[in-house]
Structure formats: structure tokens, C-alpha cells
Write a protein that holds these residues in place. Structure first.
Motif, PDB file in Angstrom:
ATOM      1  N   ARG A  92       0.831  -1.201   0.000  1.00 18.20           N
ATOM      2  CA  ARG A  92       0.000   0.000   0.000  1.00 18.20           C
ATOM      3  C   ARG A  92       0.867   1.253   0.000  1.00 18.20           C
ATOM      4  NH1 ARG A  92      -3.483   3.833  -0.048  1.00 18.20           N
ATOM      5  NH2 ARG A  92      -5.147   4.048   1.522  1.00 18.20           N
ATOM      6  N   PRO A  94       0.338   5.686  -1.131  1.00 25.03           N
ATOM      7  CA  PRO A  94      -0.712   6.647  -1.463  1.00 25.03           C
ATOM      8  C   PRO A  94      -1.019   6.630  -2.958  1.00 25.03           C
ATOM      9  CG  PRO A  94       0.884   7.642   0.021  1.00 25.03           C
ATOM     10  CD  PRO A  94       1.465   6.337  -0.424  1.00 25.03           C
ATOM     11  N   GLU A 132      -2.897  10.783  -2.938  1.00 27.19           N
ATOM     12  CA  GLU A 132      -3.951  10.633  -1.937  1.00 27.19           C
ATOM     13  C   GLU A 132      -3.496  11.160  -0.572  1.00 27.19           C
ATOM     14  OE1 GLU A 132      -5.880   6.704   0.340  1.00 27.19           O
ATOM     15  OE2 GLU A 132      -4.292   6.519  -1.181  1.00 27.19           O
ATOM     16  N   ASP A 133      -4.378  11.869   0.105  1.00 27.83           N
ATOM     17  CA  ASP A 133      -4.144  12.271   1.483  1.00 27.83           C
ATOM     18  C   ASP A 133      -4.681  11.144   2.374  1.00 27.83           C
ATOM     19  OD1 ASP A 133      -3.671  13.542   3.854  1.00 27.83           O
ATOM     20  OD2 ASP A 133      -5.123  15.155   3.562  1.00 27.83           O
ATOM     21  N   VAL A 134      -3.777  10.338   2.911  1.00 34.49           N
ATOM     22  CA  VAL A 134      -4.181   9.173   3.696  1.00 34.49           C
ATOM     23  C   VAL A 134      -4.662   9.640   5.072  1.00 34.49           C
ATOM     24  CG1 VAL A 134      -3.425   7.009   4.732  1.00 34.49           C
ATOM     25  CG2 VAL A 134      -2.545   7.700   2.487  1.00 34.49           C
ATOM     26  N   GLY A 136      -5.663   9.526   9.012  1.00 31.35           N
ATOM     27  CA  GLY A 136      -5.084   8.802  10.123  1.00 31.35           C
ATOM     28  C   GLY A 136      -3.730   9.345  10.507  1.00 31.35           C
ATOM     29  N   LEU A 248       2.309   5.393   7.210  1.00 25.95           N
ATOM     30  CA  LEU A 248       1.027   5.923   7.652  1.00 25.95           C
ATOM     31  C   LEU A 248       0.066   4.762   7.888  1.00 25.95           C
ATOM     32  CD1 LEU A 248       0.620   8.919   5.153  1.00 25.95           C
ATOM     33  CD2 LEU A 248       1.660   8.924   7.437  1.00 25.95           C
ATOM     34  N   ASP A 250      -3.903   3.814   7.388  1.00 29.35           N
ATOM     35  CA  ASP A 250      -5.133   4.309   6.768  1.00 29.35           C
ATOM     36  C   ASP A 250      -6.357   3.951   7.606  1.00 29.35           C
ATOM     37  OD1 ASP A 250      -5.881   1.673   6.183  1.00 29.35           O
ATOM     38  OD2 ASP A 250      -5.488   1.842   4.031  1.00 29.35           O
ATOM     39  N   ALA A 251      -7.523   4.340   7.117  1.00 30.94           N
ATOM     40  CA  ALA A 251      -8.754   4.160   7.883  1.00 30.94           C
ATOM     41  C   ALA A 251      -9.090   2.693   8.110  1.00 30.94           C
ATOM     42  CB  ALA A 251      -9.911   4.858   7.159  1.00 30.94           C
ATOM     43  N   ASP A 252      -8.544   1.790   7.294  1.00 30.65           N
ATOM     44  CA  ASP A 252      -8.781   0.358   7.452  1.00 30.65           C
ATOM     45  C   ASP A 252      -7.678  -0.333   8.254  1.00 30.65           C
ATOM     46  OD1 ASP A 252     -11.163   0.405   5.942  1.00 30.65           O
ATOM     47  OD2 ASP A 252      -9.996   0.411   4.082  1.00 30.65           O
ATOM     48  N   ARG A 254      -4.484  -0.340   7.528  1.00 29.46           N
ATOM     49  CA  ARG A 254      -3.409  -0.848   6.674  1.00 29.46           C
ATOM     50  C   ARG A 254      -2.207   0.087   6.704  1.00 29.46           C
ATOM     51  NH1 ARG A 254      -6.175  -1.560   0.967  1.00 29.46           N
ATOM     52  NH2 ARG A 254      -7.056   0.430   1.634  1.00 29.46           N
ATOM     53  N   VAL A 256       0.763   2.206   5.135  1.00 28.72           N
ATOM     54  CA  VAL A 256       0.947   2.887   3.860  1.00 28.72           C
ATOM     55  C   VAL A 256       2.361   3.459   3.837  1.00 28.72           C
ATOM     56  CG1 VAL A 256       0.048   4.648   2.289  1.00 28.72           C
ATOM     57  CG2 VAL A 256      -1.494   3.528   3.929  1.00 28.72           C
TER      58      VAL A 256
END
Length: 343
Positions: A92, A94, A132-134, A136, A248, A250-252, A254, A256
Motif C-alpha cells: 500500500r 498513497p 492521496e491524502d491518507v 489517520g 502511515l 489508513d482508515a482500514d 493498513r 501505507v
């Protein structure tokens, strides 16, 4: 103005019906500018801007030599090649929304989107990417705030590292070079590391008398460690500087990977020495790999401590703003390097 170019790129990446409302420069970038773009409807994205005015590192000979695996990871070409390789491995990163090179005066490209012309003379030397702005926080912050919540993220990061370790190339070097059919300088990974470590040693010795006093013993130790390493013929994908601040969440939940321009085919021990430096033993455990070469680990441990001494000291020669933190990094790693010599 830089803002005008960012506004045009943001419209191309996120849709012409949106207007750029705010630009926030994010902390942490020492080789490129990192900006959060906020549109008038609340949509956000991250802009990476590679330009000499964004790079705090003092220029040195060989900076642009991509055949050197450790030359600075600068520019859009390195970013795109690393992004493509990691994405293909299921790691993963961005999502890439838009790119524009300094030479693309007709604009850049994004899937299904025509780019605007970059007509700002003040910004014609910069490469630009919108990603993408990840949402979290970083893994570093999550580990500090809630180690239990970080555990599944570390497990997933271990899986990503396994995918990277499983993809191998017959040559070492930057992903952009190797995947493009090129070759890198040096006889081997350990040879490249030895040469770099001796340069770092010389730089650190010129700036600190403690390293200067130990210079000859350190050089002898590096050469002895390198001589013990046996050759290899295949090299996995490594990030190169994979600390928890470069991951980073992410919302799930994962992991990044970010700051990926230095991604290369290299000895996996290089990655794991850095991870061991940056993470407590308990946090590193889910990332550990079987079969690591102890001789390489020993060489790379000393080499990385020297790099993390010389690099920050070199950065402090320029106008880098976070001087106290950078000086602390240099001091800590200088002491660790001396400990590896028995001092």
C-alpha cells in the motif's frame, strides 16, 4: 507563485469544479516540499514538490548519479518507478492522482485528466506529484499512543515486507535503474556500503573529535566486516529508510509506505538493520525475517550508525530548521558507533 501551480495541479488531480482554498506545508520533508492541499468542498490531497529550493541537504558531487544506489532519492522519475513497483507487489502506497515534470510545459498527466499548462516562471524547475491524502496518523504516533492498536498494523507491515523480500532482481540499485535495464556502480552491495561508510567516517571525523580519534580503528573494523561477507546474486526490494515515521495508517488499519523515492533492490539486511535501529525489540518482532546474514548485519549496523552521524552533521551545515532534533540524532548515533567499536 508556487501556490498558483499547486492550484492548477489540484484542479487537474481532483476535478476542475473544485477551487484550492488552503495550502499547508507539512513538517518532516528535508529533500522535497510536502504540502496538504484543501479544496473549497473539503477534499484534500498531498502535493510533493521536488526542487532545489525545497532540499535542505548541501549539494555534493554525485548527487545526480542514479547508478549510485545511495545517491539522494530526488525527483519524480524515482518516485514513479518506486510507486509502480511497490503497487505491483500489493504494498500500500498513497494513490497517485497527478504528475507534472519541470520539463512538461504542456502539463502533466493523470488517468482520464488533461493537465493545465504550468505558466509560472518561478516554478519551472520543480517536479510535482499529487497523491492521496491518507487519513489517520503515522505508525510512529500510533505506537506511542496505543501499542495494542498498532499490533495488527505491524503484522500487516510484516506481510508487506515479505512481499518485497519475495521479489528479487539479478542486479542491485535503485528501482528506476534496475527495472529500466540499467546497472549500478560498485562490485557488490557490501562493497558499495563499505565505500559509503568510509566516506561517512571521513565526514564525521572532520566534524567531531571523538570520531576523528577512532577513525583508523573504525576503518579497519569496516574493512574486516566487509571481507567476511560472502557474495550474492539476487536482491529483494527494500525501502531503504523504513522507520515508523515513513509508515502511515489508513482508515482500514493498513500500513501505507511514504518517502519511497529511495526504494531499491539491495540486501534485505540493510532494511532490517534500519528497522532495528528505529523500533524497540518488541515492535520489531512482527517484522523480523528468517535467514538474515549475521556478517552483513554487523557491517551494515556500523555503516548505518556512521551514516546517521555524518548525514545529520552535514545537514546542520545548512539552514535546516529543526536543528536541535537533528543534532540529537547525530549525537545518539555517534555514541552507538563508538559502542560498536568497544569505546
Amino acid at each position: 507563485m508556487v501556490r498558483e501551480r499547486l492550484a492548477g495541479a489540484a484542479r487537474a488531480a481532483l476535478g476542475c469544479g473544485r477551487r484550492l482554498e488552503a495550502v499547508e506545508r507539512l513538517a518532516g520533508g528535508s529533500k522535497k516540499g510536502v504540502y496538504r492541499l484543501r479544496m473549497d468542498d473539503g477534499t484534500t490531497a498531498i502535493a510533493y514538490r521536488w526542487d532545489r529550493t525545497e532540499n535542505y541537504w548541501p549539494a555534493s558531487e554525485g548527487d545526480d548519479d542514479l547508478a549510485d544506489p545511495f545517491s539522494p532519492g530526488l525527483g519524480l522519475d524515482l518516485f514513479e518507478a518506486a510507486h509502480a513497483r511497490l503497487d505491483a507487489l500489493g504494498v500500500r502506497v498513497p494513490a497517485l492522482r497527478f504528475v507534472e515534470r519541470a520539463t512538461d510545459r504542456d502539463g502533466g498527466s493523470a488517468p482520464g485528466t488533461a493537465a493545465p499548462a504550468a505558466d509560472d516562471p518561478a516554478d519551472r524547475t520543480a517536479d510535482l506529484a499529487i497523491v492521496e491524502d491518507v487519513p489517520g496518523e503515522s505508525l510512529e504516533k500510533l505506537l506511542a499512543r496505543d501499542p495494542r492498536a498498532a499490533a495488527p498494523v505491524l503484522a500487516r507491515l510484516g506481510e508487506a515486507l515479505g512481499a518485497m523480500r519475495g521479489h528479487r532482481a539479478p542486479r542491485y540499485g535503485k528501482v528506476a535503474v534496475v527495472d529500466g535495464g540499467g546497472a549500478s556502480h560498485g562490485p557488490s552491495c557490501e562493497g558499495v556500503v563499505l565505500d559509503r561508510a568510509l566516506r561517512d567516517l571521513a565526514e564525521a571525523a572532520a566534524r567531531d573529535p571523538r570520531i576523528a580519534e577512532a577513525r583508523d580503528r573504525c576503518a579497519d573494523r569496516l574493512r574486516a566486516l566487509a571481507a567476511a561477507v560472502r557474495p550474492r546474486a539476487e536482491y529483494p526490494v527494500v525501502h531503504g529508510e523504513l522507520g515508523p515515521d515513513h509508515v502511515l495508517v489508513d482508515a482500514d488499519g493498513r500500513p501505507v509506505l511514504i518517502d519511497i523515492e529511495g526504494t531499491m533492490y539491495f540486501d534485505v539486511e540493510w532494511e532490517h538493520v534500519f528497522l532495528r535501529i528505529r523500533l524497540p525489540r518488541a515492535d520489531y518482532r512482527p517484522l523480523a525475517a528468517d535467514g538474515l546474514d549475521e556478517d552483513r548485519l554487523a557491517l551494515y549496523a556500523l555503516a548505518q550508525r556512521l551514516s546517521l552521524t555524518a548525514g545529520p552533521l552535514r545537514l546542520l551545515d545548512g539552514p535546516f530548521p529543526a536543528r536541535e532534533a537533528m543534532a540529537a540524532i547525530a549525537e545518539h548515533n555517534l555514541r552507538q558507533a563508538l559502542r560498536l567499536l568497544g569505546d
